[in-house]
Design an enzyme around this catalytic site. Sequence first.
Site, short mmCIF file in Angstrom:
data_model
loop_
_atom_site.label_atom_id
_atom_site.label_comp_id
_atom_site.label_asym_id
_atom_site.label_seq_id
_atom_site.Cartn_x
_atom_site.Cartn_y
_atom_site.Cartn_z
CG ASP A 49 11.44 -2.22 3.22
OD1 ASP A 49 10.61 -2.39 4.30
OD2 ASP A 49 11.85 -3.40 2.56
CG ASP B 235 7.92 -8.62 2.81
OD1 ASP B 235 7.43 -7.70 2.86
OD2 ASP B 235 9.22 -8.87 2.91
#
Length: 322
Positions: free
Chosen positions: A158, A219
């Site tokens: 990430d 997301d």
Amino acid sequence: MGPSSVALLLAVISLTAALDNGMLKTPPMGWMAWERFRCDIDCKDDPQNCIGEKLFRDMADRLVEDGWKELGYEYVMIDDCWTSMQRDEQGRLQPDPSRFPGGIAKLARYIHDRGLKLGIYADIGSHTCMRYPGTPLDKIVIDAQTFASWGVDYLKFDGCYSNPIEHMLGYPLMSKALNATGRPIGYSCSWPAYEGGLPPNVNYSLLGEICHLWRNYDDIQDSWDSVQDIIGWFANNQDDLQPAAGPGRWNDPDMLIIGNFGLSVHQARSQMALWAIMAAPLIMSNDLRNLDNSARAILQNKMAITINQDPLGIQGRRLLQV
């Protein structure tokens, strides 16, 4: 970016072997904790749902016993919130001992014994998105070695609490470090999602050389609005995105939320169909222990899976907007 930064970037890229290790020639399939279970670390009062080894063992059991594995769903993926707040004395990441008392290596053996593969999560910044210890540039090599020593098969890397220069240096460096371990590890990069997802900020040719797949956009959330937003963005930018995909190099519109709370049956069918057409990873984030029959039928649809797993790896395009 100054000349010295550019030179350092080019040096790192020149040392990075292409990530052509024969992995993920079709989009990965499996299960990931994040969308459904988030950062639930309360294993005292919520032992069934907290981010701990029981959750991942349970999901591995369900993949094997409920017919998922034979359809191709083979990864069990840990997301954020698995680590202790401090590295160990050797500077290595370590799992929270109360939630993962057996450690990650033991969990990996449990998963491997069932013919499955283990995915894990790290972040290129100073901290993960939920403020657990990150993997900054000086920790990339040791973290890659640690993951390999545990038997990890896949890394989601990430990009919270980091900057564009760290992205340009760190994502290729992690690719090189993973290759150097000698263990085949699938590599999911979140780099594009932190740079707007599109050229010129995102170089998809480079990404295809260093990553197996990459998150392009926001997301996913447990709602049809979120699914529609992702679909619309991918379709509106398909001229840039569609050519980047192919065997071993996939665009990732994020997890399948089928079986949760936000989608009707018709909307769930639409997500499955569109993810199949887009040659997207089929990574579920739901509770496989409590999945209703309609969600199971959608996610186990053999025709949709066959389309998604076509070895040609051609991402579909929107031909008509109505």
